[in-house]
Design a protein around this motif. Structure first.
Motif, mmCIF file in Angstrom:
data_model
loop_
_atom_site.group_PDB
_atom_site.id
_atom_site.type_symbol
_atom_site.label_atom_id
_atom_site.label_comp_id
_atom_site.label_asym_id
_atom_site.label_seq_id
_atom_site.Cartn_x
_atom_site.Cartn_y
_atom_site.Cartn_z
ATOM 1 N N SER A 37 -13.743 8.728 -2.851
ATOM 2 C CA SER A 37 -12.736 9.443 -2.075
ATOM 3 C C SER A 37 -13.093 9.213 -0.619
ATOM 4 N N TYR A 86 -8.457 0.300 -7.905
ATOM 5 C CA TYR A 86 -7.526 0.427 -6.775
ATOM 6 C C TYR A 86 -7.280 1.901 -6.503
ATOM 7 N N GLU A 87 -6.665 2.171 -5.369
ATOM 8 C CA GLU A 87 -6.393 3.548 -4.989
ATOM 9 C C GLU A 87 -5.304 4.171 -5.873
ATOM 10 N N TYR A 140 0.808 -1.204 0.000
ATOM 11 C CA TYR A 140 0.000 0.000 0.000
ATOM 12 C C TYR A 140 0.849 1.266 0.000
ATOM 13 N N THR A 178 -7.916 9.318 0.869
ATOM 14 C CA THR A 178 -7.334 8.691 -0.305
ATOM 15 C C THR A 178 -8.395 8.478 -1.374
ATOM 16 N N THR A 179 -7.963 8.541 -2.628
ATOM 17 C CA THR A 179 -8.870 8.445 -3.770
ATOM 18 C C THR A 179 -8.677 7.118 -4.495
ATOM 19 N N SER A 180 -9.784 6.449 -4.811
ATOM 20 C CA SER A 180 -9.744 5.199 -5.576
ATOM 21 C C SER A 180 -10.203 5.470 -7.006
ATOM 22 N N PHE A 189 -13.979 0.200 -1.294
ATOM 23 C CA PHE A 189 -13.927 1.521 -1.910
ATOM 24 C C PHE A 189 -14.948 2.447 -1.260
#
Length: 269
Positions: A215, A188-189, A40, A118-120, A151
């Motif tokens: 997000s 995925y992110e 990650y 965090t953005t996916s 997500f």
């Protein structure tokens, strides 16, 4: 010995045992165990030598422990699915970074506020002509993600109802499937995807598409089965997370880890 005296003595012994048990519990909780998603970057990645983890979330866990005067041992237990299972069963106290979902609140408490966001996104091979402008474009397509990945609640529900997701054990495996045309899209992110694409020399072969599918906040969580899970501890964790957000520590840790991951990946190539 009178009945009243026996009752008084029994009460004293019970209180004494309770105090002893509380003292032992407090002492035991001077050290907490934590784990997370070891694939990650820049949030977490495997150190490769001592079963340890590096990254922004590692720096954040260390700082939380320092400010609270406790030790937080962050360990690599394997896959992301395995990390969640160890928390669920109480083998690990803390999860160093998780999205909020309804199923997860059945076995862990969230510490508010989120310590990072965090953005996916949707990943596609550059020479793939399939269109993507909204999440509905994923319906009836071959879509892959990592086992036990989330997500956020809203997109998870959409995916469950509308998509036929394939699940693999690692992001590296998913991206290789994308390159070899074994899947149309990967979910995925963004930051971890960019980091792995660079490491695997795929940056010029895949794209992160807009709009993002979600997000989400990244939360510290604590297992329902942790012996250290008390209202007092959760309150202290929430307080220190808020303080670290206000003084800018979280973003500083993330920016430093972006640089550290670049150096780490270059040293392996």
């Amino acid at each position: 010995m009178s009945v009243k005296f026996k009752q008084w003595l029994a009460t004293c012994l019970l209180l004494a045992s309770g105090i002893t048990a509380h003292a032992a519990s407090t002492k035991d909780c001077e050290t907490l165990t934590a784990t997370g998603n070891s694939e990650y970057p820049p949030y977490l990645w495997r150190e490769g030598t001592n079963n340890g983890l590096l990254g922004a979330n590692r720096a954040i866990m260390d700082e939380i422990g320092k400010r609270l005067g406790i030790e937080i041992q962050l360990v690599d237990v394997g896959s992301w699915a395995r990390a969640q299972e160890t928390l669920k069963t109480g083998q690990i106290d803390l999860l160093a970074g998780a999205f909020y979902t309804v199923p997860r609140i059945q076995y862990m408490d969230y510490v508010y506020p989120a310590f990072l966001n965090t953005t996916s996104v949707v990943w596609r091979k550059k020479d793939n002509a399939l269109a993507y402008t909204k999440q509905e474009d994923l319906i009836d397509k071959s879509v892959t993600t990592v086992i036990n990945n989330s997500f956020g609640q809203a997109f998870d529900e959409f995916a469950k109802d509308k998509l036929d997701l394939q699940y693999v054990t690692s992001l590296e495996q998913a991206l290789k499937m994308l390159i070899h045309d074994r899947t149309d899209f990967v979910l995925y992110e963004k930051n971890p995807g960019l980091a792995y694409a660079d490491t695997l020399s795929m940056s010029d072969q895949i794209n992160a598409l807009e709009p993002a599918i979600s997000s989400e906040g990244l939360y510290l969580t604590i297992s329902h089965r942790s012996a250290c899970n008390t209202g007092t501890l959760r309150g202290l964790l929430a307080k220190v997370v808020q303080e670290m957000l206000q003084d800018g520590f979280m973003q500083e840790a993330l920016q430093q880890s972006l640089k550290d991951w670049q150096q780490f990946s270059q040293s392996r190539s």
